[in-house]
Design a protein around this motif. Structure first.
Motif, PDB file in Angstrom:
ATOM      1  N   UNK B 253       0.869  -1.193   0.000  1.00  0.00           N
ATOM      2  CA  UNK B 253       0.000   0.000   0.000  1.00  0.00           C
ATOM      3  C   UNK B 253       0.897   1.231   0.000  1.00  0.00           C
ATOM      4  N   UNK B 254       0.973   1.912  -1.148  1.00  0.00           N
ATOM      5  CA  UNK B 254       1.975   2.966  -1.329  1.00  0.00           C
ATOM      6  C   UNK B 254       1.337   4.275  -1.790  1.00  0.00           C
ATOM      7  N   UNK B 255       1.985   5.375  -1.416  1.00  0.00           N
ATOM      8  CA  UNK B 255       1.517   6.706  -1.804  1.00  0.00           C
ATOM      9  C   UNK B 255       2.724   7.575  -2.129  1.00  0.00           C
ATOM     10  N   UNK B 256       2.680   8.224  -3.299  1.00  0.00           N
ATOM     11  CA  UNK B 256       3.800   9.076  -3.720  1.00  0.00           C
ATOM     12  C   UNK B 256       3.282  10.476  -4.040  1.00  0.00           C
ATOM     13  N   UNK B 257       3.745  11.509  -3.291  1.00  0.00           N
ATOM     14  CA  UNK B 257       3.338  12.885  -3.593  1.00  0.00           C
ATOM     15  C   UNK B 257       3.852  13.294  -4.971  1.00  0.00           C
ATOM     16  N   UNK B 258       3.052  14.055  -5.702  1.00  0.00           N
ATOM     17  CA  UNK B 258       3.415  14.408  -7.072  1.00  0.00           C
ATOM     18  C   UNK B 258       3.856  15.853  -7.222  1.00  0.00           C
ATOM     19  N   UNK B 259       3.473  16.741  -6.305  1.00  0.00           N
ATOM     20  CA  UNK B 259       3.788  18.162  -6.490  1.00  0.00           C
ATOM     21  C   UNK B 259       3.745  18.874  -5.137  1.00  0.00           C
ATOM     22  N   UNK B 260       3.720  20.188  -5.155  1.00  0.00           N
ATOM     23  CA  UNK B 260       3.573  21.037  -3.965  1.00  0.00           C
ATOM     24  C   UNK B 260       4.577  20.659  -2.866  1.00  0.00           C
ATOM     25  N   UNK B 261       5.844  20.791  -3.220  1.00  0.00           N
ATOM     26  CA  UNK B 261       6.885  20.500  -2.233  1.00  0.00           C
ATOM     27  C   UNK B 261       6.874  19.058  -1.823  1.00  0.00           C
ATOM     28  N   UNK B 262       6.719  18.232  -2.814  1.00  0.00           N
ATOM     29  CA  UNK B 262       6.503  16.810  -2.576  1.00  0.00           C
ATOM     30  C   UNK B 262       7.603  16.164  -1.721  1.00  0.00           C
ATOM     31  N   UNK B 263       7.198  15.259  -0.882  1.00  0.00           N
ATOM     32  CA  UNK B 263       8.147  14.463  -0.119  1.00  0.00           C
ATOM     33  C   UNK B 263       8.327  13.136  -0.811  1.00  0.00           C
ATOM     34  N   UNK B 264       8.847  12.178  -0.077  1.00  0.00           N
ATOM     35  CA  UNK B 264       9.080  10.882  -0.702  1.00  0.00           C
ATOM     36  C   UNK B 264       7.882   9.971  -0.573  1.00  0.00           C
TER      37      UNK B 264
END
Lengths: 132, 323
Positions: B253-264
């Protein structure tokens, strides 16, 4: 704002009561045998290699079946039907059998499609081998 | 919102009454299936979304995890109690609702508890290939902003996540690979759209900061090996109860930020086992965070899941609109 401890107890009690209601429902319906029919055992066994095929191929399911809509076929290595087309339910209505002639050595496929008494359809197939 | 307007006793009474009514309603006429593509039965996964529409109830799902101290807060142990229900409108269209009660025990300070935001979803199963044991669905999940308790981290804004869901069994592998046929892969790919791009925060000393809410890529999948499939369609190994109904699984179950000062990327890997009975399924999984931002140490996840279409085949367990 509510104090944490009473809130926790109430939530746990609530879950417990809901589970109790579902358990009652499960028990009530277990008696009625309402569910998908899964293949439990077969003769010859799924994937088995036998020296001589029995006179009948028998499938035992986890639920009672509707005879009119439950079918089983036995096919040879060329896909030709070799059973005697006399499929019938057993006395307890959870087993389905079809007669086969003396089968020569080779690989055979059993295909089935059944309807449980509450109209859930399941299907499947498996192979067995008759050795020389 | 309704949840917070009702006293806990009244909520409890409402839910129990609802279940009782459903039991009574169940005594009334034909039904179809849950999680099937041909001979493949897809069990309900715990940490990742199912690719099919169904009439099912998860009650409860209990999880326990630890999080280390970070810029956002102190170290905390989190226990969640969740309920999720999915209901078919038609054979291919389904809706779902979920609620999670969170208990946070920080290393320092008082315990916090309350509901996370409620969740609602709609899903359409537009492709089913029985021969290849394949299912594809599309749907939208709505995390209902402001419906939860802020002190347990419920966001005041909503997040809308359109996604594609898939399930594929490997029953069409060749004869010499027959022992791989019980394998199946399910998963989903979606993008989370928060309805607010940032939140302005003011701390106790009056200092302002801005928390940004990026779009996120939600990617989840589960790999499972079905012992029931092995014994019913490949080879009867003589495995007896209760192991004959077990389905070992690993969920991601994974989540990856795409923008707005994205983290890992954050997420968990959950190895475990599902036990699928006639009317219910029991699941137990370890929860292994993929990095420090995703948690600390190994947690666990357990679920009791009811097949409503088998429990109530003539009422609640059938689509609301039948052809």
């Amino acid at each position: 704002m509510m104090s944490p401890k009473p809130h926790r107890c109430t939530a746990l009690e609530g879950v417990r009561n809901v589970l109790r209601a579902l358990a009652v429902a499960a028990c009530v319906h277990a008696g009625a045998a309402h569910a998908h029919a899964f293949l439990e055992r077969a003769t010859p066994a799924v994937g088995a290699s036998v020296h001589a095929a029995p006179p009948k191929v028998t499938l035992r399911f986890t639920q009672r079946l509707e005879a009119a809509f439950s079918k089983v076929q036995v096919l040879d290595g060329q896909g030709k039907r070799v059973d005697k087309d006399d499929g019938a339910l057993g006395a307890d209505e959870t087993s389905l059998s079809v007669s086969v002639p003396a089968l020569p050595p080779g690989r055979y496929v059993v295909k089935w499609r059944v309807l449980s008494v509450d109209t859930h359809v399941t299907e499947g197939d498996f192979a067995f081998q008759v050795q020389p | 919102m309704i949840v917070h307007a009702l006293p806990p006793r009244a909520l409890e009474a409402l839910v129990v009454t609802g279940i009782t009514v459903l039991v009574i309603l169940s005594c009334s006429s034909t039904a179809a299936a849950h999680g099937f593509a041909g001979k493949r039965f897809f069990p309900a996964t715990v940490a990742t979304e199912d690719p099919f529409v169904a009439d099912e109830l998860s009650l409860p799902t209990v999880s326990w995890r630890r999080f280390g101290a970070s810029e956002e807060g102190p170290a905390v142990r989190e226990t969640d109690f969740a309920v999720d229900m999915s209901k078919r409108i038609t054979d291919r269209l389904g809706i779902g609702f979920g609620a999670t009660y969170k208990v946070l025990r920080p290393g320092e300070g008082d315990r916090q508890s309350g509901f996370d935001n409620l969740e609602a979803s709609v899903k359409y199963q537009f492709f089913t290939d029985a021969g290849h044991e394949a299912i594809v669905s599309a749907g939208v999940d709505w995390d209902i902003g402001g419906s939860g308790t802020r002190r347990v981290g419920a966001e005041p804004f909503s997040t809308i996540t359109p996604a594609v869901f898939f399930g594929k069994g490997f029953g069409d592998l060749s004869e010499d690979m027959r022992y791989w046929r019980p394998l199946a892969l399910t998963g989903s790919l979606g993008v989370g759209f928060p309805t607010r791009s940032a939140t302005r925060l003011v701390d106790d000393e009056g200092e302002e900061s801005v928390e940004r809410h990026p779009h996120t890529l939600e990617w989840n999948f589960a790999l499972e090996y079905s012992i029931p499939y092995l014994q019913s369609f490949v080879k009867d190994m003589g495995i007896g109860a209760p192991f004959d109904r077990m389905i070992p699984v690993v969920e991601f179950a994974m989540s990856t930020p795409l923008d707005r000062g994205r983290g890992g990327t954050t997420g968990t890997i959950n190895p475990g086992v599902l036990w699928a009975g006639t009317y219910a399924q029991v699941s137990l999984e370890a929860v292994i965070p993929v990095n420090d931002r995703s948690g600390k140490g190994v947690g666990w996840l357990a679920q009791l899941h009811f097949f409503l279409d088998d429990l109530f085949p003539h009422s609640l367990g059938r689509p609301l609109v039948s052809p």
